[in-house]
Design a protein around this motif. Structure first.
Motif, PDB file in Angstrom:
ATOM      1  N   GLN A 352       0.822  -1.209   0.000  1.00  0.00           N
ATOM      2  CA  GLN A 352       0.000   0.000   0.000  1.00  0.00           C
ATOM      3  C   GLN A 352       0.858   1.262   0.000  1.00  0.00           C
ATOM      4  O   GLN A 352       0.509   2.251  -0.629  1.00  0.00           O
ATOM      5  N   ALA A 353       1.991   1.206   0.684  1.00  0.00           N
ATOM      6  CA  ALA A 353       2.904   2.356   0.663  1.00  0.00           C
ATOM      7  C   ALA A 353       3.432   2.582  -0.750  1.00  0.00           C
ATOM      8  O   ALA A 353       3.677   3.719  -1.168  1.00  0.00           O
ATOM      9  N   LEU A 354       3.577   1.488  -1.491  1.00  0.00           N
ATOM     10  CA  LEU A 354       4.025   1.611  -2.883  1.00  0.00           C
ATOM     11  C   LEU A 354       2.895   2.087  -3.801  1.00  0.00           C
ATOM     12  O   LEU A 354       3.116   2.324  -4.977  1.00  0.00           O
ATOM     13  N   GLY A 355       1.693   2.161  -3.229  1.00  0.00           N
ATOM     14  CA  GLY A 355       0.575   2.692  -4.008  1.00  0.00           C
ATOM     15  C   GLY A 355      -0.499   1.680  -4.348  1.00  0.00           C
ATOM     16  O   GLY A 355      -1.433   1.993  -5.089  1.00  0.00           O
ATOM     17  N   ALA A 356      -0.372   0.452  -3.818  1.00  0.00           N
ATOM     18  CA  ALA A 356      -1.403  -0.547  -4.110  1.00  0.00           C
ATOM     19  C   ALA A 356      -2.710  -0.141  -3.446  1.00  0.00           C
ATOM     20  O   ALA A 356      -2.712   0.228  -2.274  1.00  0.00           O
ATOM     21  N   PRO A 357      -3.804  -0.193  -4.188  1.00  0.00           N
ATOM     22  CA  PRO A 357      -5.094   0.141  -3.577  1.00  0.00           C
ATOM     23  C   PRO A 357      -5.483  -0.909  -2.532  1.00  0.00           C
ATOM     24  O   PRO A 357      -4.985  -2.025  -2.553  1.00  0.00           O
ATOM     25  N   ARG A 358      -6.401  -0.531  -1.657  1.00  0.00           N
ATOM     26  CA  ARG A 358      -6.859  -1.474  -0.633  1.00  0.00           C
ATOM     27  C   ARG A 358      -7.474  -2.710  -1.287  1.00  0.00           C
ATOM     28  O   ARG A 358      -7.373  -3.821  -0.766  1.00  0.00           O
ATOM     29  N   ARG A 359      -8.115  -2.514  -2.432  1.00  0.00           N
ATOM     30  CA  ARG A 359      -8.739  -3.644  -3.128  1.00  0.00           C
ATOM     31  C   ARG A 359      -7.692  -4.670  -3.560  1.00  0.00           C
ATOM     32  O   ARG A 359      -7.988  -5.859  -3.651  1.00  0.00           O
ATOM     33  N   PHE A 360      -6.469  -4.212  -3.789  1.00  0.00           N
ATOM     34  CA  PHE A 360      -5.412  -5.155  -4.175  1.00  0.00           C
ATOM     35  C   PHE A 360      -5.077  -6.072  -2.986  1.00  0.00           C
ATOM     36  O   PHE A 360      -4.908  -7.280  -3.148  1.00  0.00           O
ATOM     37  N   VAL A 361      -5.005  -5.469  -1.800  1.00  0.00           N
ATOM     38  CA  VAL A 361      -4.735  -6.267  -0.594  1.00  0.00           C
ATOM     39  C   VAL A 361      -5.880  -7.257  -0.383  1.00  0.00           C
ATOM     40  O   VAL A 361      -5.670  -8.435  -0.077  1.00  0.00           O
ATOM     41  N   LEU A 362      -7.100  -6.763  -0.600  1.00  0.00           N
ATOM     42  CA  LEU A 362      -8.280  -7.624  -0.495  1.00  0.00           C
ATOM     43  C   LEU A 362      -8.160  -8.788  -1.492  1.00  0.00           C
ATOM     44  O   LEU A 362      -8.408  -9.949  -1.151  1.00  0.00           O
ATOM     45  N   ALA A 363      -7.736  -8.467  -2.712  1.00  0.00           N
ATOM     46  CA  ALA A 363      -7.598  -9.495  -3.763  1.00  0.00           C
ATOM     47  C   ALA A 363      -6.556 -10.541  -3.362  1.00  0.00           C
ATOM     48  O   ALA A 363      -6.781 -11.741  -3.522  1.00  0.00           O
TER      49      ALA A 363
ATOM     50  N   ILE B 104       6.753  -5.955  -8.999  1.00  0.00           N
ATOM     51  CA  ILE B 104       5.524  -6.143  -8.216  1.00  0.00           C
ATOM     52  C   ILE B 104       4.519  -5.008  -8.501  1.00  0.00           C
ATOM     53  O   ILE B 104       3.313  -5.180  -8.375  1.00  0.00           O
ATOM     54  N   HIS B 105       5.074  -3.858  -8.890  1.00  0.00           N
ATOM     55  CA  HIS B 105       4.226  -2.706  -9.235  1.00  0.00           C
ATOM     56  C   HIS B 105       3.199  -3.046 -10.305  1.00  0.00           C
ATOM     57  O   HIS B 105       2.059  -2.581 -10.259  1.00  0.00           O
ATOM     58  N   SER B 106       3.626  -3.849 -11.280  1.00  0.00           N
ATOM     59  CA  SER B 106       2.710  -4.125 -12.398  1.00  0.00           C
ATOM     60  C   SER B 106       1.532  -4.982 -11.959  1.00  0.00           C
ATOM     61  O   SER B 106       0.558  -5.125 -12.687  1.00  0.00           O
ATOM     62  N   ALA B 116       6.818  -2.806 -20.119  1.00  0.00           N
ATOM     63  CA  ALA B 116       7.554  -1.585 -19.772  1.00  0.00           C
ATOM     64  C   ALA B 116       8.179  -1.710 -18.386  1.00  0.00           C
ATOM     65  O   ALA B 116       9.334  -1.305 -18.166  1.00  0.00           O
ATOM     66  N   VAL B 117       7.403  -2.290 -17.446  1.00  0.00           N
ATOM     67  CA  VAL B 117       7.903  -2.458 -16.080  1.00  0.00           C
ATOM     68  C   VAL B 117       9.087  -3.420 -16.079  1.00  0.00           C
ATOM     69  O   VAL B 117      10.104  -3.185 -15.407  1.00  0.00           O
ATOM     70  N   ASN B 118       8.952  -4.486 -16.832  1.00  0.00           N
ATOM     71  CA  ASN B 118      10.035  -5.482 -16.922  1.00  0.00           C
ATOM     72  C   ASN B 118      11.320  -4.851 -17.443  1.00  0.00           C
ATOM     73  O   ASN B 118      12.410  -5.069 -16.912  1.00  0.00           O
ATOM     74  N   ALA B 152      15.406  -0.437  -6.271  1.00  0.00           N
ATOM     75  CA  ALA B 152      14.923  -0.581  -7.658  1.00  0.00           C
ATOM     76  C   ALA B 152      13.412  -0.733  -7.676  1.00  0.00           C
ATOM     77  O   ALA B 152      12.718  -0.183  -8.532  1.00  0.00           O
ATOM     78  N   ARG B 153      12.877  -1.491  -6.706  1.00  0.00           N
ATOM     79  CA  ARG B 153      11.422  -1.671  -6.613  1.00  0.00           C
ATOM     80  C   ARG B 153      10.724  -0.328  -6.402  1.00  0.00           C
ATOM     81  O   ARG B 153       9.661  -0.072  -6.963  1.00  0.00           O
TER      82      ARG B 153
END
Lengths: 445, 221
Positions: A352-363, B104-106, B116-118, B152-153
């Motif tokens: 989430q700090a990296l920007g993942a939405p809460r729904r991603f954690v839920l997923a 993991i961002h993608s 692009a992420v790769n 890098a991540r």
């Protein structure tokens, strides 16, 4: 809508019910992971505590396997016993216990009963509605396989007309497919019902006369596959009794009269008579006419139905217990996953700090739980099915019934319902985990 | 992206002030360090700048974006698209291979194509000297490699802002220097706004702008 539903075939209806049961899984999976790819994270979580996750899967698999095996086995026994009784519309026997007679005649259990005389047999045979009155004589065995004396008309009734199975002479024998005898073999019958300890030392333990196996009967899937059928006359003769006819010469066994008509005076007795009538409803008249003093006429199908009803009650009880067990197992697993999620909070916070939405954690959480539940369910279904096969083999050997378990819609509905409900239930810890404060998660570790 | 924070006050549950900053300004593409002893609120301030913590008073603006009032998906989106986080510890997914950790961002950033992420991930891993060959999982990497992988991540989404929370705290001097060289080299090439929290003098010496938080609390933030 109701009309459309009624127009569908049973299979189509079952398929749609199954689809509707698993629909929550598909809908939730799509809704939580739309535009996301949580699988790599889920994979890492699964590997992280592999042993714990495998235990979760095993617990679910065990619960599903027991439920599936119970349903399949119970239905298989029900079907195979119904099939066994199929050829026995009406049995006339000396009065006593109907269940005992059914177990003896249909399931060939070694039980002692009284005999009917020749007059009674002829009365049944001469009844205007009766087309077959086949006497049966029990008493001997070969290596534990029961030897049953009967007539050609019963062979024709039991095995059908596709394969011509018949007695040509007094000493002809037909081996059931499960006996393992080949045509051309000779056997020496032993006295006594298979499974009953012989107590009368005065009786000859083995008969000097040989039975010649002339044919091997086709498969019936009933206990009769494990029996050897011989002429009823030979059963009497080997016991030193008259052969039930007048004028037969025992030294010309291939020229003897076999089967009806029997002479009532020289008729030694029969354990039971299997009756067939022209029309189905005639069976009721015959039953009425022969339910008198010292006689009983009964439909083994009715007795079996009553036993099935008892079996059904037991099965209903098992179903309730199995549902409760599955509920408790699911609850335990969901609680277990929730507790385990505590160890993952740092990872979720990081995402989430990296920007993942809460729904991603839920997923991620949902897919993690769903992977365990779906894996456990598939494994449990396979184990249930395989164990049914093993148990069926054992039951087949034990009671001589050809029990075969197959997965039908009933099990698929159970599995679909389980998946549907648990896929929704797993949303609860997933939502709770997705709503936790990020900073607190980042500071855990 | 230009940062302007003013009159920031963060209090704890006992209503004690744990961070108090009158003004913090960083120009677009500029760098600044935040220093101070343990418990002075450096990390808390960094979380305020990212919107992870809402200050009790004051405001944080990244150009026209006020992250103190931004919430929910909008804030997530802002972080996802603009901020690159580098943490004190690598916090990797040890079970995954190094490349999967960076990409993991993608998994959740729908604006980035997987290809692009790769590509970007491989470029960063090369730049930060993290070997991929023969590394089936991130767990086999050395401490320095892990931290550079973590960096890098944080940068794979081409962030306009980099927030680094004591990125060298878990490293020895040699690895600390390599990491800072890599980070500053990246900054030179891509010019994101860079804010680094540290109490390491060798790190702080590489920044001309510094905000010092001198107040020390009993409990670490």
């Amino acid at each position: 809508m109701h009309e459309i539903w009624r127009e569908l075939s049973a299979n189509q209806q079952d398929f749609l019910i199954f689809l509707s049961l698993v629909l929550p899984v598909v809908v939730v999976a799509f809704a939580v992971s739309f535009r996301f790819a949580p699988y790599a994270v889920v994979r890492s979580i699964f590997i992280k505590n592999f042993t714990v996750n495998i235990v979760f899967v095993a617990v679910i698999a065990t619960s599903i396997a027991i439920s599936v095996a119970l349903i399949i086995q119970e239905r298989a026994v029900r079907e195979v016993t119904a099939n066994a009784v199929n050829k026995f519309d009406l049995i006339v026997a000396p009065s006593g216990s109907e269940i005992t007679q059914m177990l003896k005649v249909v399931f060939l259990q070694p039980l002692k009963t009284n005999l009917l005389d020749g007059n009674t047999l002829n009365e049944i045979k001469d009844h205007p509605n009766v087309t077959m009155a086949a006497p049966l004589a029990f008493g001997d065995n070969w290596n534990g396989y029961p030897i049953i004396g009967t007539t050609n008309e019963f062979l024709n009734h039991l095995y059908g007309t596709k394969d011509i199975i018949y007695f040509n002479g007094l000493w002809d024998g037909i081996a059931g497919v499960g006996v393992g005898l080949e045509a051309g073999r000779s056997i020496m019958p032993s006295h006594g019902l298979a499974g009953v300890q012989q107590r009368d030392n005065d009786l000859m333990a083995e008969h000097a006369d040989d039975i010649n196996i002339t044919q091997v009967a086709p498969v019936t899937g009933t206990p009769w596959d494990g029996a050897i059928l011989v002429t009823i006359e030979s059963v009497w003769v080997v016991h030193g009794l008259p052969d039930g006819h007048v004028g037969n010469d025992i030294d010309k066994p291939n020229d003897m009269q076999l089967g009806h008509p029997f002479d009532p005076v020289s008729f030694p007795g029969t354990s039971a008579v299997i009756v067939k009538t022209k029309k189905l409803y005639d069976l009721y008249n015959v039953r009425e006419d022969f339910n008198s003093d010292g006689l009983m006429a009964f439909f083994p199908g009715n007795i079996l139905s009553r036993l099935h009803a008892v079996l059904g009650d037991v099965r209903a009880l098992f179903s309730v217990l199995s549902t409760i067990t599955q509920f408790l197992v699911s609850l335990s697993i969901i609680l277990g996953i929730s507790v385990f999620a505590k160890l993952l909070r740092h990872r979720f916070a990081l995402l989430q700090a990296l920007g993942a939405p809460r729904r991603f954690v839920l997923a991620v959480m949902w897919w993690y739980g769903a992977t365990i539940i779906i894996s456990g369910t598939i494994l449990g279904t396979l184990v249930g099915f395989i164990s049914t096969g093993i148990v069926s083999g054992y039951v087949s050997e034990l009671v001589g019934l050809r029990v075969q378990g197959v997965i039908l819609w009933e099990e698929l509905h159970l599995i679909g319902g389980f998946l549907g409900i648990t896929s929704l239930a797993i949303l609860v810890p997933a939502i709770m985990e997705s709503q936790r404060p990020i900073v607190a998660g980042l500071r855990e570790n | 992206m230009k940062c302007y924070a003013k009159d920031l006050v963060v209090r704890n549950a006992d209503d004690e002030v744990i961070v108090s900053v009158d003004e913090l300004a960083v120009d677009t593409g500029g760098t600044t360090s935040i220093s101070g002893p343990s418990g002075s609120g450096k990390t808390t301030l960094l979380y305020c700048l990212s919107g992870l913590i809402k200050p009790d008073e004051g405001v944080v603006n990244w150009e026209e974006h006020n992250v103190t009032t931004m919430a929910g998906n909008k804030l997530n989106k802002f972080r996802r698209e603009n901020i690159g986080f580098i943490f004190q510890s690598p916090f990797l997914f040890d079970e995954l291979d190094p490349l999967s950790n960076v990409t993991i961002h993608s998994a959740f950033n729908t604006n980035l194509s997987k290809e692009a992420v790769n590509e970007k991930a491989k470029e960063l891993l090369d730049l930060f000297k993290v070997p991929l060959k023969g590394r089936k999982t991130a767990s086999v990497l050395s401490g320095g490699e892990k931290q550079r992988l973590s960096m890098a991540r944080g940068l794979v989404n081409n962030p306009k802002i980099i927030l680094a929370d004591e990125p060298t705290a878990s490293l020895d001097k040699k690895n600390s220097k390599i990491l800072m060289d890599c980070l500053l080299s990246y900054h030179k090439d891509y010019s994101p706004t860079l804010v680094v929290v540290s109490h390491d003098s060798s790190v702080l010496s590489r920044f001309t702008n510094n905000l010092s938080l001198n107040q020390r609390r009993e409990a670490d933030a």
